[in-house]
Design an enzyme around this catalytic site. Structure first.
Site, PDB file in Angstrom:
ATOM      1  N   TYR A   1       0.846  -1.192   0.000  1.00 42.10           N
ATOM      2  CA  TYR A   1       0.000   0.000   0.000  1.00 42.10           C
ATOM      3  C   TYR A   1       0.882   1.242   0.000  1.00 42.10           C
ATOM      4  O   TYR A   1       1.816   1.353   0.793  1.00 42.10           O
ATOM      5  CB  TYR A   1      -0.893   0.004   1.245  1.00 42.10           C
TER       6      TYR A   1
ATOM      7  N   ASP B   1       9.220   2.937   0.083  1.00 41.08           N
ATOM      8  CA  ASP B   1       8.149   3.593   0.817  1.00 41.08           C
ATOM      9  C   ASP B   1       8.323   3.190   2.278  1.00 41.08           C
ATOM     10  O   ASP B   1       7.940   2.104   2.691  1.00 41.08           O
ATOM     11  CB  ASP B   1       6.787   3.153   0.273  1.00 41.08           C
TER      12      ASP B   1
ATOM     13  N   LYS C   1       3.848   8.851   9.126  1.00 41.41           N
ATOM     14  CA  LYS C   1       3.599   8.220  10.421  1.00 41.41           C
ATOM     15  C   LYS C   1       4.560   8.720  11.524  1.00 41.41           C
ATOM     16  O   LYS C   1       4.331   9.784  12.043  1.00 41.41           O
ATOM     17  CB  LYS C   1       3.583   6.705  10.262  1.00 41.41           C
TER      18      LYS C   1
HETATM   19  C1  LIG Z   1       0.160   4.378   5.837  1.00 41.49           C
HETATM   20  C2  LIG Z   1       0.941   4.192   4.630  1.00 41.49           C
HETATM   21  C3  LIG Z   1       0.840   5.066   3.533  1.00 41.49           C
HETATM   22  C4  LIG Z   1      -0.193   6.164   3.481  1.00 41.49           C
HETATM   23  O1  LIG Z   1       0.013   7.140   4.455  1.00 41.49           O
HETATM   24  P1  LIG Z   1      -1.218   8.083   4.899  1.00 41.49           P
HETATM   25  O2  LIG Z   1      -0.590   9.033   5.841  1.00 41.49           O
HETATM   26  O3  LIG Z   1      -2.243   7.175   5.501  1.00 41.49           O
HETATM   27  O4  LIG Z   1      -1.724   8.742   3.672  1.00 41.49           O
HETATM   28  C5  LIG Z   1       1.686   4.889   2.469  1.00 41.49           C
HETATM   29  N1  LIG Z   1       2.598   3.907   2.464  1.00 41.49           N
HETATM   30  C6  LIG Z   1       2.730   3.044   3.488  1.00 41.49           C
HETATM   31  C7  LIG Z   1       3.772   1.981   3.422  1.00 41.49           C
HETATM   32  C8  LIG Z   1       1.890   3.141   4.592  1.00 41.49           C
HETATM   33  O5  LIG Z   1       2.002   2.256   5.586  1.00 41.49           O
END
Ligand SMILES: *Cc1c(COP(=O)(O)O)cnc(C)c1O
Length: 428
Positions: free
Chosen positions: A150, A245, A273
């Site tokens: 994701y 990511d 995060k």
């Molecule tokens: C949570 C997450 C996102 C998206 O971040 P948001 O702040 O929810 O938009 C993208 N990549 C990874 C790996 C994530 O865990």
């Protein structure tokens, strides 16, 4: 399964019923609903340290940590104190502030690939921007992602996207035009041959490869030995960029993220995060020659009214300061090891693992190397486990396809209580 009769959620139910009339599904983000485990979500009242309290007064040991940011524990007194001070100076500047330099320096110092950084407001925004940047830099349009990874909800990344998309069983989303995902190629995680085939079949067309260096959004799936290294070699070979990511893994599985942990340096990195310390922050960064394309230094446009927000920068700075203290990651590792090994001992026919403050448990006897494997786990069993734990005061992510998170606030006693609850739930 024994249900604990003292467990009452009347107020949660009332508030959630009202919420469902006001907001789609009653939530501001789909992963918060309990769709995949059944039942209704718990409505929170307050959070502190390793604990959360719901509106009915139930207390839980929390392994969601507001989906990642709360690595120092919720509402850490030093973060709150820094925020109180920052608040006096105003909530948003819309102009440069010295705080951005401080957090930028900390990020650049910590993350091996990052020589320059741009702050945004979420992980989604960071990933959207980094795709634009990959394309701007290489002059190529196609990207490779992995099924079950994701990267936020931007159109071109909402393909086999794990997390809430996996939970709801949507392979895609209506409203995403085919044209938006036409340049998104997908490969199974941990499958270097598949990536090589895609690169070879699309010569000079692949801008780059984006991945979660440790997957958290199909449940916890670590990279095979040599997978990240192999991607580094392949992307070099085909003139494509490698993007980690690290929105989830950054400052969580090591201070410098997966790239520090595994010693593989990508070209670009996205963060979120933890770096916001519980306030909305995302970031993307990497090699200076690539980042120099970002406006206003270069032609690739990307902007944000609240980006670099002083409160968000303050929470991020204090959180990273706390993480820099000696022994932090040893403590996270120790507590998570105790939890993960304990759970695996108790849960028959389960598999899982942990790295630092991130862990996972799949109800399947087989090793899980990718999203296809993860989908073979026993979802009904997970739902019963989730419910049983909830009723015993243990708050787990309401989906088999999410990783769990520990924090510096979790104590040995918390882990012991969690394992005792798991023993009770799984013995029935
Ligand atoms: C949570 C997450 C996102 C998206 O971040 P948001 O702040 O929810 O938009 C993208 N990549 C990874 C790996 C994530 O865990």
């Amino acid at each position: 399964m024994i249900t604990t009769s003292s467990f009452k959620t009347t107020k949660s139910e009332e508030i959630f019923a009202a919420a469902q009339k006001l907001m789609p599904g009653g939530v501001s983000s789909p992963v918060r609903a309990f769709k995949s485990v059944g039942g209704q979500p718990i409505v929170f009242d307050r959070v502190k340290g390793a604990y959360v309290w719901d509106v009915d007064g139930n207390q839980y040991i929390d392994y969601v940590g507001t989906w990642g940011p709360a690595i120092c524990g919720h509402a850490h007194p030093e973060v709150l104190a820094a925020l109180h001070d920052a608040l006096e100076k105003g909530t948003s500047f819309g102009a440069p502030s010295a705080l951005e330099n401080v957090l930028a320096s900390m990020v650049i110092e910590a993350v091996p690939s990052i020589e320059m950084v741009r702050f945004v407001n979420s992980g989604t925004e960071a990933c959207m921007a980094v795709i634009r940047l990959m394309r701007a830099f290489t002059g190529r349009d196609k990207i490779i992602k992995f099924s079950g990874c994701y990267h936020g909800h931007a159109d071109m990344l909402l393909v086999q996207a794990g997390s809430g998309v996996a939970t709801l069983g949507l392979p895609d989303s209506p409203g995403v035009p085919k044209s938006a995902t036409a340049n998104t190629l997908t490969a199974p995680y941990n499958d270097l041959e598949a990536v090589k085939s895609l690169l070879a079949a699309n010569p000079n067309e692949i801008a780059g490869v984006i991945l979660e260096p440790v997957v958290g959004n199909s449940g916890f799936i670590p990279p095979d030995v040599g997978f990240l290294e192999g991607l580094r070699v392949l992307t070099h070979e085909y003139g494509a960029l490698l993007v980690f990511d690290e929105v989830m893994t950054g400052f969580r599985i090591a201070y410098g993220g997966a790239q520090e942990k595994f010693g593989v340096t990508p070209d670009l990195t996205t963060l979120g995060k933890v770096i916001g310390g519980g306030l909305p922050v995302g970031a993307y960064g990497g090699r200076k020659d690539i980042m120099s394309l970002v406006a206003p230094a270069g032609p690739m446009y990307q902007a944000g009214t609240l980006s670099g927000n002083p409160l968000a920068m303050t929470a991020g700075i204090k959180t990273l300061e706390l993480l820099q203290r000696p022994g932090t990651y040893e403590q996270l590792d120790r507590i998570t090891k105790k939890l993960s090994e304990g759970l695996l001992q108790i849960a028959q026919e389960a598999t899982g693992g942990y790295i630092s403050a991130m862990f996972g448990l799949f109800f399947t006897g087989e090793t899980v190397r990718n999203y296809e494997d993860a989908k073979k786990s026993d979802l009904a069993k997970f739902s019963r486990f989730h419910r049983g734990m909830l009723e015993r005061g243990i708050y787990l992510a309401p989906s088999q396809f999410e990783a769990g998170f520990t924090s510096l606030a979790h104590t040995d006693e918390d882990i012991d209580r969690t394992l005792a609850a798991a023993r009770e739930v799984l013995s029935n």
